[in-house]
Scaffold this motif. Structure first.
Motif, PDB file in Angstrom:
ATOM      1  N   PHE A 134       0.805  -1.203   0.000  1.00 51.93           N
ATOM      2  CA  PHE A 134       0.000   0.000   0.000  1.00 51.93           C
ATOM      3  C   PHE A 134       0.850   1.270   0.000  1.00 51.93           C
ATOM      4  O   PHE A 134       0.393   2.312  -0.470  1.00 51.93           O
ATOM      5  CB  PHE A 134      -0.982  -0.022   1.170  1.00 51.93           C
ATOM      6  N   ALA A 135       2.066   1.184   0.478  1.00 55.55           N
ATOM      7  CA  ALA A 135       2.974   2.321   0.370  1.00 55.55           C
ATOM      8  C   ALA A 135       3.309   2.564  -1.100  1.00 55.55           C
ATOM      9  O   ALA A 135       3.363   3.715  -1.564  1.00 55.55           O
ATOM     10  CB  ALA A 135       4.248   2.074   1.165  1.00 55.55           C
ATOM     11  N   GLU A 138       0.312   4.163  -2.750  1.00 56.22           N
ATOM     12  CA  GLU A 138       0.167   5.570  -2.387  1.00 56.22           C
ATOM     13  C   GLU A 138       1.163   6.432  -3.155  1.00 56.22           C
ATOM     14  O   GLU A 138       0.827   7.523  -3.609  1.00 56.22           O
ATOM     15  CB  GLU A 138       0.356   5.738  -0.885  1.00 56.22           C
ATOM     16  N   ARG A 139       2.378   5.942  -3.324  1.00 55.60           N
ATOM     17  CA  ARG A 139       3.386   6.690  -4.088  1.00 55.60           C
ATOM     18  C   ARG A 139       2.952   6.846  -5.544  1.00 55.60           C
ATOM     19  O   ARG A 139       3.111   7.913  -6.142  1.00 55.60           O
ATOM     20  CB  ARG A 139       4.742   5.979  -4.016  1.00 55.60           C
ATOM     21  N   ALA A 142       0.140   9.360  -5.633  1.00 59.91           N
ATOM     22  CA  ALA A 142       0.670  10.696  -5.348  1.00 59.91           C
ATOM     23  C   ALA A 142       1.400  11.265  -6.560  1.00 59.91           C
ATOM     24  O   ALA A 142       1.356  12.476  -6.813  1.00 59.91           O
ATOM     25  CB  ALA A 142       1.607  10.640  -4.147  1.00 59.91           C
ATOM     26  N   GLN A 160       1.028  14.027  -1.563  1.00 59.90           N
ATOM     27  CA  GLN A 160       0.972  12.848  -0.708  1.00 59.90           C
ATOM     28  C   GLN A 160      -0.221  12.898   0.237  1.00 59.90           C
ATOM     29  O   GLN A 160      -0.845  11.869   0.519  1.00 59.90           O
ATOM     30  CB  GLN A 160       2.268  12.709   0.076  1.00 59.90           C
ATOM     31  N   ALA A 163      -3.342  12.042  -1.956  1.00 61.11           N
ATOM     32  CA  ALA A 163      -3.358  10.622  -2.313  1.00 61.11           C
ATOM     33  C   ALA A 163      -3.622   9.750  -1.094  1.00 61.11           C
ATOM     34  O   ALA A 163      -4.415   8.805  -1.148  1.00 61.11           O
ATOM     35  CB  ALA A 163      -2.027  10.231  -2.960  1.00 61.11           C
ATOM     36  N   GLY A 164      -2.964  10.068   0.023  1.00 61.74           N
ATOM     37  CA  GLY A 164      -3.145   9.279   1.236  1.00 61.74           C
ATOM     38  C   GLY A 164      -4.568   9.353   1.758  1.00 61.74           C
ATOM     39  O   GLY A 164      -5.149   8.350   2.182  1.00 61.74           O
ATOM     40  N   THR A 165      -5.142  10.561   1.716  1.00 64.57           N
ATOM     41  CA  THR A 165      -6.524  10.731   2.172  1.00 64.57           C
ATOM     42  C   THR A 165      -7.486   9.970   1.269  1.00 64.57           C
ATOM     43  O   THR A 165      -8.402   9.286   1.752  1.00 64.57           O
ATOM     44  CB  THR A 165      -6.904  12.228   2.178  1.00 64.57           C
ATOM     45  N   LEU A 167      -6.966   7.302  -0.659  1.00 62.81           N
ATOM     46  CA  LEU A 167      -6.879   5.853  -0.478  1.00 62.81           C
ATOM     47  C   LEU A 167      -7.419   5.429   0.889  1.00 62.81           C
ATOM     48  O   LEU A 167      -8.025   4.365   1.017  1.00 62.81           O
ATOM     49  CB  LEU A 167      -5.433   5.390  -0.645  1.00 62.81           C
TER      50      LEU A 167
END
Length: 202
Positions: A134-135, A138-139, A142, A160, A163-165, A167
């Motif tokens: 999942f990292a 996210e990259r 992002a 970031q 994208a993080g929010t 996901l």
């Protein structure tokens, strides 16, 4: 020497590779659910899919990669849909529109099937692999957002965060949908959550 390989043949070869990769992924999930991820071996996955151990290694480095292939593939498809959105759209609008197209295209998710997959993914022995997967997702997401923000986000922090929010909303919505089993479909629940979460990114 003249290359006699036609484009249709190349397409067929790629489709066969995709089918083999998907078969290995499904075999890994099936065995992990039946026996527990810690008891599943690469050899067992290969046997279940009807291929050799060597063939497995051509597609995945380990069983964890095979197990999380579905998540990675879905998010890469979603990232591709974001890439296709009009450049004039804000990052959050592009993400939401791409997600709607993606999930509408999938149709109704089967709660029982999703629950089984979720049980496998939540197993302690897969925690590290899940974090890495999942990292990476996210990259990738992002990076798509960063292309839209350009110089306005020199450090990539906002990209970031967005994208993080995004996901996190999809993941949490899925968890609530699976556990509460509401009358509405998954996308209906997730789209409402995205509207709420996106107020700060409009």
């Amino acid at each position: 020497m003249t290359d006699t390989t036609s484009e249709p043949e190349l397409g067929l070869r790629e489709r066969k590779k995709a089918a083999t990769r998907q078969a290995l992924h499904e075999a890994a999930l099936r065995l992990a659910f039946e026996h527990g991820p810690e008891r599943v071996t690469v050899e067992a996955i290969a046997d279940e899919a009807g291929v050799s151990r060597r063939t497995f290694s051509n597609y995945f480095a380990n069983k964890e990669e095979a197990l999380f292939y579905g998540d990675l593939q879905r998010m890469r498809q979603l990232a591709g849909l974001v890439r296709e959105r009009p450049a004039s759209e804000s990052p959050w609008a592009a993400l939401c529109a791409a997600a709607e197209r993606f999930y509408r295209g999938l149709g109704d998710l089967d709660p029982e099937w999703m629950s089984r997959n979720r049980m496998v993914r939540r197993h302690p022995s897969l925690a590290a692999a899940q974090v890495q997967t999942f990292a990476a997702l996210e990259r990738e997401m992002a990076a798509e957002v960063a292309l839209r923000l350009g110089p306005a986000d020199p450090l990539g922090l906002r990209s970031q965060l967005i994208a993080g929010t995004f996901l996190a909303v999809l993941r949490i919505s899925l968890t609530v949908w699976l556990e509460r089993r509401p009358e509405v479909g998954y996308w209906d629940l997730a789209s409402e959550a995205l509207v709420e979460a996106g107020r700060g990114f409009a």
